[in-house]
Design a protein around this motif. Structure first.
Motif, PDB file in Angstrom:
ATOM      1  N   MET A  63     -53.714  82.607  76.021  1.00 33.36           N
ATOM      2  CA  MET A  63     -53.109  81.342  75.572  1.00 33.36           C
ATOM      3  C   MET A  63     -54.169  80.448  74.944  1.00 33.36           C
ATOM      4  O   MET A  63     -55.277  80.868  74.658  1.00 33.36           O
ATOM      5  CB  MET A  63     -52.446  80.642  76.764  1.00 33.36           C
ATOM      6  CG  MET A  63     -51.304  81.431  77.369  1.00 33.36           C
ATOM      7  SD  MET A  63     -50.603  80.600  78.773  1.00 33.36           S
ATOM      8  CE  MET A  63     -49.410  81.827  79.294  1.00 33.36           C
TER       9      MET A  63
ATOM     10  N   SER B 206     -54.653  76.948  78.867  1.00 37.05           N
ATOM     11  CA  SER B 206     -53.325  77.030  78.249  1.00 37.05           C
ATOM     12  C   SER B 206     -53.118  76.022  77.121  1.00 37.05           C
ATOM     13  O   SER B 206     -52.399  76.301  76.161  1.00 37.05           O
ATOM     14  CB  SER B 206     -52.235  76.833  79.309  1.00 37.05           C
ATOM     15  OG  SER B 206     -52.415  75.602  79.962  1.00 37.05           O
ATOM     16  N   LEU B 207     -53.750  74.849  77.215  1.00 34.55           N
ATOM     17  CA  LEU B 207     -53.473  73.791  76.230  1.00 34.55           C
ATOM     18  C   LEU B 207     -54.634  73.509  75.284  1.00 34.55           C
ATOM     19  O   LEU B 207     -54.450  73.389  74.079  1.00 34.55           O
ATOM     20  CB  LEU B 207     -53.092  72.489  76.954  1.00 34.55           C
ATOM     21  CG  LEU B 207     -51.901  72.524  77.911  1.00 34.55           C
ATOM     22  CD1 LEU B 207     -51.643  71.130  78.446  1.00 34.55           C
ATOM     23  CD2 LEU B 207     -50.656  73.062  77.239  1.00 34.55           C
TER      24      LEU B 207
ATOM     25  N   ASP C 224     -42.128  73.767  69.949  1.00 38.32           N
ATOM     26  CA  ASP C 224     -41.219  73.424  71.054  1.00 38.32           C
ATOM     27  C   ASP C 224     -40.013  72.645  70.531  1.00 38.32           C
ATOM     28  O   ASP C 224     -39.804  71.498  70.868  1.00 38.32           O
ATOM     29  CB  ASP C 224     -41.951  72.644  72.153  1.00 38.32           C
ATOM     30  CG  ASP C 224     -42.645  71.395  71.632  1.00 38.32           C
ATOM     31  OD1 ASP C 224     -42.580  71.169  70.416  1.00 38.32           O
ATOM     32  OD2 ASP C 224     -43.239  70.675  72.438  1.00 38.32           O
TER      33      ASP C 224
ATOM     34  N   ILE D 116     -43.905  77.700  77.683  1.00 39.45           N
ATOM     35  CA  ILE D 116     -45.144  78.225  77.080  1.00 39.45           C
ATOM     36  C   ILE D 116     -45.116  79.752  77.062  1.00 39.45           C
ATOM     37  O   ILE D 116     -45.431  80.391  76.051  1.00 39.45           O
ATOM     38  CB  ILE D 116     -46.382  77.696  77.847  1.00 39.45           C
ATOM     39  CG1 ILE D 116     -46.519  76.185  77.650  1.00 39.45           C
ATOM     40  CG2 ILE D 116     -47.648  78.403  77.378  1.00 39.45           C
ATOM     41  CD1 ILE D 116     -47.540  75.521  78.541  1.00 39.45           C
TER      42      ILE D 116
ATOM     43  N   SER E 297     -52.060  75.199  72.717  1.00 41.31           N
ATOM     44  CA  SER E 297     -50.646  74.798  72.776  1.00 41.31           C
ATOM     45  C   SER E 297     -50.448  73.328  72.458  1.00 41.31           C
ATOM     46  O   SER E 297     -49.395  72.928  71.962  1.00 41.31           O
ATOM     47  CB  SER E 297     -50.069  75.081  74.170  1.00 41.31           C
ATOM     48  OG  SER E 297     -50.230  76.428  74.504  1.00 41.31           O
TER      49      SER E 297
ATOM     50  N   SER F 178     -42.760  81.014  74.473  1.00 43.69           N
ATOM     51  CA  SER F 178     -43.269  80.865  73.110  1.00 43.69           C
ATOM     52  C   SER F 178     -44.400  81.841  72.807  1.00 43.69           C
ATOM     53  O   SER F 178     -44.659  82.140  71.647  1.00 43.69           O
ATOM     54  CB  SER F 178     -43.781  79.435  72.902  1.00 43.69           C
ATOM     55  OG  SER F 178     -42.749  78.520  73.151  1.00 43.69           O
ATOM     56  N   MET F 179     -45.093  82.298  73.847  1.00 47.19           N
ATOM     57  CA  MET F 179     -46.246  83.188  73.672  1.00 47.19           C
ATOM     58  C   MET F 179     -45.847  84.663  73.731  1.00 47.19           C
ATOM     59  O   MET F 179     -46.620  85.504  74.199  1.00 47.19           O
ATOM     60  CB  MET F 179     -47.286  82.909  74.759  1.00 47.19           C
ATOM     61  CG  MET F 179     -47.922  81.552  74.656  1.00 47.19           C
ATOM     62  SD  MET F 179     -49.295  81.579  73.526  1.00 47.19           S
ATOM     63  CE  MET F 179     -49.895  79.916  73.699  1.00 47.19           C
TER      64      MET F 179
ATOM     65  N   SER G 270     -46.604  69.985  76.112  1.00 49.81           N
ATOM     66  CA  SER G 270     -47.958  69.726  76.606  1.00 49.81           C
ATOM     67  C   SER G 270     -48.029  68.412  77.383  1.00 49.81           C
ATOM     68  O   SER G 270     -48.741  68.320  78.389  1.00 49.81           O
ATOM     69  CB  SER G 270     -48.953  69.689  75.437  1.00 49.81           C
ATOM     70  OG  SER G 270     -48.962  70.931  74.771  1.00 49.81           O
TER      71      SER G 270
END
Length: 577
Positions: A331, A402-403, A417, A318, A334, A321-322, A342
């Motif tokens: 974030m 985050s998600l 991903d 994560i 995701s 990717s960020m 995830s």
């Protein structure tokens, strides 16, 4: 040799060794056997240098898990660290790290334990300062110096073991556990384990060690370094059962659980939140170990290693990717762009919370039920269950930010991903996080434990989990809407800074020493010593040379002065006679 071949060779070797170790561990459990090997390295007259190894079910299972996680981490690093120019050095450092941990696991001898112990300390320093900047150097120094306290305790225990004529502690634990010397050795071992496993007051180095690359964090916080202290106490458990030292350790470990859970709920750095969760789980292991349940502590150590390594690897994907942002406030969203990551992240978080039938459930639930059956006071009981609720709270908060929450990074920014090297390596640990707990419980506890509890005590874990979910929702709500309206700055500051332990460990230890050193330098080095020795000596010598030079110039006035002094001396001598 190129990067892919180095990573592949390391992965295959470690994976094969892991499976071999697992097979030998299963044989050891089935036949109830353990091996004690002695290897004479060198012999000179009557002196011999002997290397000893202990190979039982515990060391085989732990070695198997360490090598399996290490192999997966190296495979993960092939993609995560591919832009690094010194990747070969990184892989070698990781292999050295694993070797040091294996040496510690199979050593029944304090000398060889010190080799593995110091190896872990030195290599961890090299890995923490891997990204060479000021923050990494400070974190590395804090990590190294905190662990040096434990190294000194091991050295002192080696000195005390000289009373027994050998360093194979495993021979003496049962027969001499009531002796004063052996108790001192046990107390020193507890001090060493507290530093390595970051219990209060040595907790500040663990979040600071997050300066290391994420694959290293996955390795350190799952099966190596931080678990070394717990494993050492498992080996020395016989010596310290029902002693005052273990009662003090129970209090400190419970406080560590509480402190790390509170701090994680108000932290915004993703890796630090996961590091604080490791600290909380280490406190859980230490506290159940200090109550005398060594197999339970070992069981939780193994199950925790599985899902914590996965949690760090998901966090690494994560963060990668960020655009390398670690702040969870940047974030969000995701789950729409990174479904595979995830899934792994959510399952590892659920395993950490102790959700039913995942790896963490089998060990955490059993530990909490044993706590309910034990004769402990209400304070420790509260610490155990409240800390479990806090674990659920910060896990819910982490998943939301985050998600699930809104995407808060740059506009026109997309991520995915599709790095299948990382995903495949995470799948291995995903399977372990789901089925590992049940498999290990069948192996370690072949006979079911008799747990007898009332209805509400039996469901206390579920009550705590739901309470933690509500608390997590409240904290998210305050974070998003009402935090500025609440006059909680002082309390949040206190909670977020780990009860000021990082400040105490840095400024509290070295500030006064540096201040005293500055005063000594200004008063002595630049003051009296300069006046009497440095500049003072120079000025006196300069005066003497000026006088000497005047004498060397052969002036008539000088000769007349010497002649006058000579006449005066002669007159005085004559008068005396």
């Amino acid at each position: 040799m190129n990067l892919i071949s180095i990573c592949l060779i390391s992965f295959v070797f470690l994976f094969v060794m892991s499976m071999t170790s697992l097979g030998l561990g299963l044989m050891s459990i089935y036949f109830n056997m353990s091996m004690f090997l002695e290897w004479e390295i060198i012999s000179l007259n009557s002196s011999s240098f002997v290397m000893t190894l202990i190979l039982d079910w515990m060391s085989f299972l732990f070695m198997s898990l360490v090598m399996l996680i290490s192999s997966v981490v190296i495979m993960y690093s092939q993609s995560y660290m591919k832009s690094d120019m010194t990747i070969n050095r990184f892989i070698l450092l990781v292999l050295l790290f694993v070797l040091s941990m294996i040496l510690l696991i199979i050593s029944p001898n304090l000398i060889s334990i010190l080799l593995g112990w110091d190896g872990l300390g030195l290599v961890s320093y090299c890995l923490v300062i891997y990204y060479q900047n000021v923050k990494s150097y400070n974190s590395g120094m804090l990590t190294a110096l905190s662990n040096r306290i434990g190294d000194v305790a091991i050295l002192l225990s080696i000195a005390w073991m000289l009373n027994y004529g050998g360093w194979n502690y495993i021979f003496y634990l049962n027969f001499m556990k009531d002796q004063f010397y052996m108790l001192i050795i046990g107390y020193l071992i507890v001090l060493a384990a507290m530093t390595k496993s970051a219990q209060i007051p040595f907790s500040s180095w663990l979040p600071a060690a997050m300066a290391a690359p994420t694959p290293v964090s996955a390795l350190v916080h799952s099966s190596t370094l931080v678990t070394a202290g717990v494993y050492l106490l498992i080996r020395f458990n016989v010596l310290l059962q029902e002693t005052l030292c273990f009662k003090i350790l129970l209090l400190f470990a419970s406080l560590t659980m509480l402190m790390s859970g509170l701090s994680a709920n108000f932290e915004y750095d993703m890796k630090k939140i996961i590091a604080l969760s490791t600290l909380s789980q280490l406190g859980l292991m230490m506290s159940i170990l200090s109550m005398g349940y060594l197999e339970l502590a070992f069981f939780h150590l193994l199950t925790h290693a599985m899902f914590k390594a996965l949690l760090f690897m998901c966090a690494g994907v994560i963060i990668h990717s960020m655009s390398d942002f670690q702040d969870i406030r940047f974030m969000g969203g995701s789950v729409k762009f990174m479904p595979l990551t995830s899934i792994c992240f959510s399952l590892s978080n659920l395993a950490l919370c102790g959700a039913p039938f995942l790896a963490g459930f089998y060990s955490k639930d059993l530990i909490l039920e044993i706590v309910c059956m034990s004769q402990i006071n209400l304070v420790i009981f509260f610490f155990f269950f409240f800390s479990t609720g806090l674990t659920v709270s910060y896990s819910i908060r982490l998943i939301y930010f985050s998600l699930i929450g809104g995407f808060n990074l740059f506009s026109m920014f997309s991520f995915h991903d599709e790095d299948y090297t990382m995903i495949k390596s995470m799948y291995v640990l995903l399977v372990l996080s789901i089925v590992g707990g049940a498999s290990l419980s069948w192996l370690i506890f072949p006979t079911p434990m008799m747990i007898y509890l009332s209805f509400h005590l039996k469901f206390m874990v579920m009550y705590v989990i739901f309470g933690g979910m509500i608390l997590g929702g409240l904290i998210i709500n305050f974070s998003l809407f009402n935090l500025n309206k609440l006059n909680l700055y002082v309390s949040l500051f206190f909670m977020k800074l780990m009860w000021f332990l990082p400040n105490i460990s840095t400024f509290g230890v070295n500030y006064s020493v540096l201040f005293l050193g500055g005063k000594i330098m200004s008063v002595l080095d630049l003051g009296w010593s300069e006046f009497l020795v440095g500049q003072g000596l120079f000025k006196n010598l300069k005066k003497l040379t000026i006088i000497n030079q005047i004498g060397q110039l052969n002036l008539l006035s000088v000769y007349l002065k010497f002649f006058f002094i000579w006449i005066l001396i002669l007159i005085m001598l004559c008068l005396n006679n």
